[in-house]
Scaffold this active site. Structure first.
Site, mmCIF file in Angstrom:
data_model
loop_
_atom_site.group_PDB
_atom_site.id
_atom_site.type_symbol
_atom_site.label_atom_id
_atom_site.label_comp_id
_atom_site.label_asym_id
_atom_site.label_seq_id
_atom_site.Cartn_x
_atom_site.Cartn_y
_atom_site.Cartn_z
ATOM 1 N N GLU A 378 9.193 5.512 18.609
ATOM 2 C CA GLU A 378 10.044 4.531 19.275
ATOM 3 C C GLU A 378 11.363 5.196 19.701
ATOM 4 O O GLU A 378 11.961 4.835 20.708
ATOM 5 C CB GLU A 378 10.329 3.337 18.352
ATOM 6 C CG GLU A 378 10.773 2.099 19.101
ATOM 7 C CD GLU A 378 10.823 0.852 18.228
ATOM 8 O OE1 GLU A 378 11.677 0.788 17.334
ATOM 9 O OE2 GLU A 378 9.997 -0.055 18.437
ATOM 10 N N HIS A 409 -11.310 15.018 3.763
ATOM 11 C CA HIS A 409 -12.711 14.599 3.929
ATOM 12 C C HIS A 409 -12.900 13.774 5.194
ATOM 13 O O HIS A 409 -13.915 13.099 5.338
ATOM 14 C CB HIS A 409 -13.152 13.799 2.705
ATOM 15 C CG HIS A 409 -13.265 14.650 1.483
ATOM 16 N ND1 HIS A 409 -14.432 15.281 1.123
ATOM 17 C CD2 HIS A 409 -12.332 15.010 0.571
ATOM 18 C CE1 HIS A 409 -14.225 15.981 0.017
ATOM 19 N NE2 HIS A 409 -12.956 15.836 -0.332
#
Ligand SMILES: O=P(O)(O)OC[C@H]1O[C@](O)(CO)[C@@H](O)[C@@H]1O
Length: 605
Positions: A378, A409
Site C-alpha cells: 500500500e 513443503h
C-alpha cells in the site's frame, strides 16, 4: 541517518533516481556482475562479519545478498543522492510530507517515550502529550477489562474481545496478537473480524457468550463499508443473543445499555462513533497523521493492549522506538532498514526480481507476511511521485510468504529450482516462548529428548545455506549420488545446462536468492543465493553479459520496459536442496536427485 538531516526539506520536486550518478554506477556494476557467493565468501573471510549488523536486539545478516561492496556503496550513495536522510528528518519533524493530503506522517511519534526531549510540537499540536493521554486511557480501560472491573451488561467479566476492522485496523492488531500470544492473559482471548463475507462475523461469534464479549470497532475513518457493516451485524447478534438468553429485555433502552457495555471504538472520527451509538467516553482517538497501515501502535492496538496488558504493550512500543532510534542515528552504510530498502531497489530495478518472500521460522509470526503486504504494497504501490510526475523506476515488489517449515513443503521448490529470482527474508527466533522436547525421538537422527526448536532452527539454517551456496557437482558426486547426466551438477536450482543454443533468455538464469539474518531474540535472514558449477556459472555469465536490452532496462522509461518479456530456453535441472530436507544439525540437509522433468522450451510473448 544523520547526514544532511538538519537541512530543511525544501525541494519543490523529487529527485529522479535514474538521473543520479549512483544509478548510472549501479547499472554499470550490474552489467559486470558475476554472482558467486561461494567465491565471494571464500575470497573474503570477513564478508559475513562485515555484513552482519545489529538493530535493537535484532541481528541482521545481509551477507548472502547478491551484492558486492561496490554495489552496496553505490546503493548508499543513491540514498544520499535522492535525499533520504533529509526526507526522513522531515518526516520525524512533522513536515507535511504527505503532500496530497497536506499532512504530517508521524507514526514514529506514537512510540516516543513519555517525556521524550525535545518535545514534539507539530502544527501547534503537543504531539507527545496527546499520544500519552490517549495511551493512558487505553491502558486504564485495558486494566479494567483484565481485572474484571469492566463488565458486560449483566455484570459478567469480559472473556473475548472481538476487533472489527479491516486493512491496517485489522492486519496490525491480528499480527501482533498472534505474535504475542504467549503473553496473553489466561482467560482472555481476542478474535478479529475483517471480511464483509458474513461467514466471517458468523464464525467468529457463533460459539461466543454475548454476556462476556466485548467488541472493538476499529476504523480510522469510521466510514469503511466492510467495518461498519460488520459492526452492525455484531450489534444485531449481541442484541438477539442477549434477548434470547433472557439477559436483557427487548426494549430500546436495554439495547442502548448493552451497546454501552459491549461496544467500544477506536477512530479519528469521534462524531461518527457517537452516531453509531457508542458512547464517546468509550472511544479512543488518534490523528490523521497516522496512516492506517502504521496504526497498530496507536489506539488501534487496543485489542492487543487488553490481551497482553499495558506493560507488554509498552515493551512493544519500546521495540518500535529502538528501531526508530537506530534509523535516526545510524550512518546509512550500517543502517539496517535503510540497507534492506536499498537492497529491494537493487533487486527490483537492477536484477529484475518481481517478488519478495518473507519466511518466518516462527509460528507466532504467521500473520507477519500479510501485515507486511499492506505495509509495503500500500505504501509503494504508486506510479507517480509525490509531485504527481510519473515514476521512472519500479516502485515495489510483491510481498508474500508463509512460516517455515510449512513453506518448505509447499513453494520452496520454486524458490530453489524455479526460474525466477526471489529474494527471501528468513526470520528466526533464538529463544522460543514454548520450547518442547521430543521425548521419544524417531529412533534415528532425532534423539530422545531432542529440542524441537533446535530441529526447527536446523531447517532455517539448512535452507538459507542451501539457497546461498547450493552444491557443486563434485560435492554431489562425493555424497554418492549416481551420475545420470554427462555433467551432473547440483546447486539450488542454479545449475542448468542449456539444451538449445545460443542462449535466448533475457533474464538472469539464477533462480534462487534469499537474504538471511539472525538475532539474539529473533533473527531475520537474508541470504542472497546463487551458486553454480563453474561451467554453469560461466555460461550464465556469458548469457547475462549478452543481454544488452535487459542491461539497459534500469534507465529505460517504464512504458518501454513493460513491453519486454523474458523468454526461456530449455534446461536440464538437477533437483537438489530439497525443500523438505532436514537434519538436526542443519548440516548436510541438501539432497540431490536427478532431474524429474525437463522443462520444455517456452516463450512468453
Ligand atoms: O481504518 P479504516 O478507516 O476503516 O480503513 C481501513 C483501511 O482502508 C484503507 O484506507 C485502504 O483500503 C487502509 O489504508 C486502511 O488501513
Amino acid at each position: 541517518m544523520t547526514e544532511n538531516s538538519a537541512a530543511p526539506a525544501s525541494p519543490s520536486s523529487p529527485v529522479d533516481p535514474t538521473t543520479t550518478t549512483a544509478w548510472t554506477a549501479l547499472a554499470s556494476l550490474r552489467d559486470g556482475l558475476e554472482p558467486d557467493l561461494r567465491g565471494w565468501f571464500a575470497t573474503d573471510p570477513g564478508r559475513a562479519e562485515r555484513l552482519t549488523l545489529q538493530a535493537g536486539d535484532l541481528t541482521v545478516d545481509l551477507s548472502k545478498n547478491l551484492v558486492t561492496d561496490d554495489v552496496l556503496a553505490q546503493l548508499v550513495a543513491l540514498a544520499r543522492d535522492v535525499d533520504v536522510p533529509r526526507r526522513y528528518a522531515a518526516m520525524l519533524r512533522g513536515d507535511h510530507i504527505n503532500v496530497t493530503e497536506d499532512r504530517a506522517v508521524l507514526h514514529t511519534a506514537l512510540r516516543r517515550p513519555d517525556g521524550a526531549e525535545p518535545e514534539l510540537v507539530v502544527d501547534g499540536q503537543h504531539v507527545d502529550d496527546d499520544v500519552h493521554e490517549v495511551l493512558g486511557r487505553v491502558y486504564e480501560f485495558a486494566d479494567k477489562v483484565r481485572s474484571g472491573e469492566w463488565t458486560g451488561v449483566t455484570g459478567k467479566r469480559v472473556e473475548t474481545v472481538v476487533n472489527i476492522g479491516i486493512g491496517g485496523s485489522d492486519l496490525g492488531p491480528v499480527m501482533v496478537y498472534e505474535a504475542l500470544k504467549p503473553y496473553v492473559q489466561p482467560g482472555l482471548e481476542a478474535r478479529f473480524v475483517s471480511n464483509i463475507d458474513p461467514s466471517d462475523v458468523y464464525e467468529k461469534t457463533a460459539d461466543l457468550d454475548p454476556e462476556t464479549t466485548l467488541f472493538i470497532v476499529a476504523s480510522k475513518t469510521f466510514g469503511t463499508l466492510e467495518t461498519l457493516t460488520n459492526a452492525r451485524l455484531a450489534r444485531q447478534w449481541l442484541w438477539d443473543a442477549l434477548v434470547a438468553n433472557g439477559a436483557i429485555s427487548d426494549t430500546d433502552e436495554a439495547r442502548t445499555a448493552a451497546v454501552g457495555k459491549h461496544f467500544v471504538a477506536v477512530s479519528t472520527a469521534l462524531d461518527k462513533v457517537a452516531a453509531f451509538g457508542i458512547d464517546p467516553a468509550n472511544a479512543f482517538g488518534f490523528w490523521d497523521w497516522v496512516g492506517g497501515r502504521y496504526s497498530v501502535d496507536s489506539a488501534i492496538g487496543t485489542s492487543v493492549a487488553i490481551a497482553v496488558g499495558p506493560d507488554a504493550f509498552e515493551e512493544f512500543l519500546a521495540g518500535f522506538h529502538a528501531i526508530d532510534e537506530h534509523v535516526r542515528t545510524t550512518p546509512l552504510d550500517q543502517n539496517v532498514p535503510v540497507l534492506m530498502g536499498l537492497l529491494n531497489v537493487w533487486y527490483t530495478n537492477f536484477l529484475d526480481a518481481h517478488t519478495h518472500a518473507v519466511l518466518p521460522y516462527a509460528q507466532y509470526l504467521h500473520r507477519f507476511p500479510a501485515y507486511l503486504q499492506q505495509l509495503t504494497m500500500e505504501s509503494n504501490g504508486k506510479s507517480v511521485r509525490w509531485d504527481g510526475t510519473p515514476v521512472t523506476t519500479e516502485t515495489g515488489e510483491v510481498f508474500w510468504g508463509e512460516p517455515g517449515t510449512n513453506g518448505q513443503h509447499a513453494f520452496y521448490q520454486l524458490i530453489h529450482q524455479g526460474t525466477r529470482l526471489i529474494p527471501a527474508d528468513f526470520i528466526a527466533v533464538a529463544n522460543p516462548a514454548r520450547p518442547l522436547a521430543d521425548a521419544t525421538g524417531d529412533g534415528g537422527a532425532v534423539q530422545p529428548g531432542a529440542d524441537v526448536h533446535a530441529l526447527f532452527l536446523a531447517n532455517f539454517f539448512a535452507q538459507t545455506k542451501a539457497l546461498a551456496f547450493g552444491k557443486t557437482a563434485d560435492e554431489v558426486r562425493a555424497e554418492g549420488t549416481p551420475r545420470r547426466s554427462s555433467r551432473p551438477a547440483c546447486s539450488p536450482g542454479t545449475v542448468r545446462r542449456r539444451r538449445s543454443s545460443p542462449p535466448r533468455s533475457r533474464r538472469p538464469s539464477w533462480d534462487s536468492s534469499s537474504r538471511s539474518t539472525s538475532t539474539s531474540r529473533s533473527s531475520r535472514a537474508r541470504s542472497g543465493a546463487s551458486t553454480r558449477s563453474t561451467s554453469g556459472a560461466s555460461s550464465w555469465a556469458r548469457s547475462w553479459r549478452s543481454r544488452s536490452p535487459r542491461r539497459s532496462r534500469a534507465t529505460r522509461p517504464r512504458s518501454t520496459l513493460r513491453t519486454r518479456r523474458p523468454r526461456r530456453s530449455s534446461r536440464s535441472t538437477w533437483s537438489c536442496a530439497s525443500p523438505d530436507a532436514t537434519t538436526p544439525d542443519g548440516e548436510g540437509a541438501v539432497r540431490c536427485s536427478p532431474p524429474r522433468t525437463q522443462p520444455r522450451s517456452r516463450s512468453t510473448a
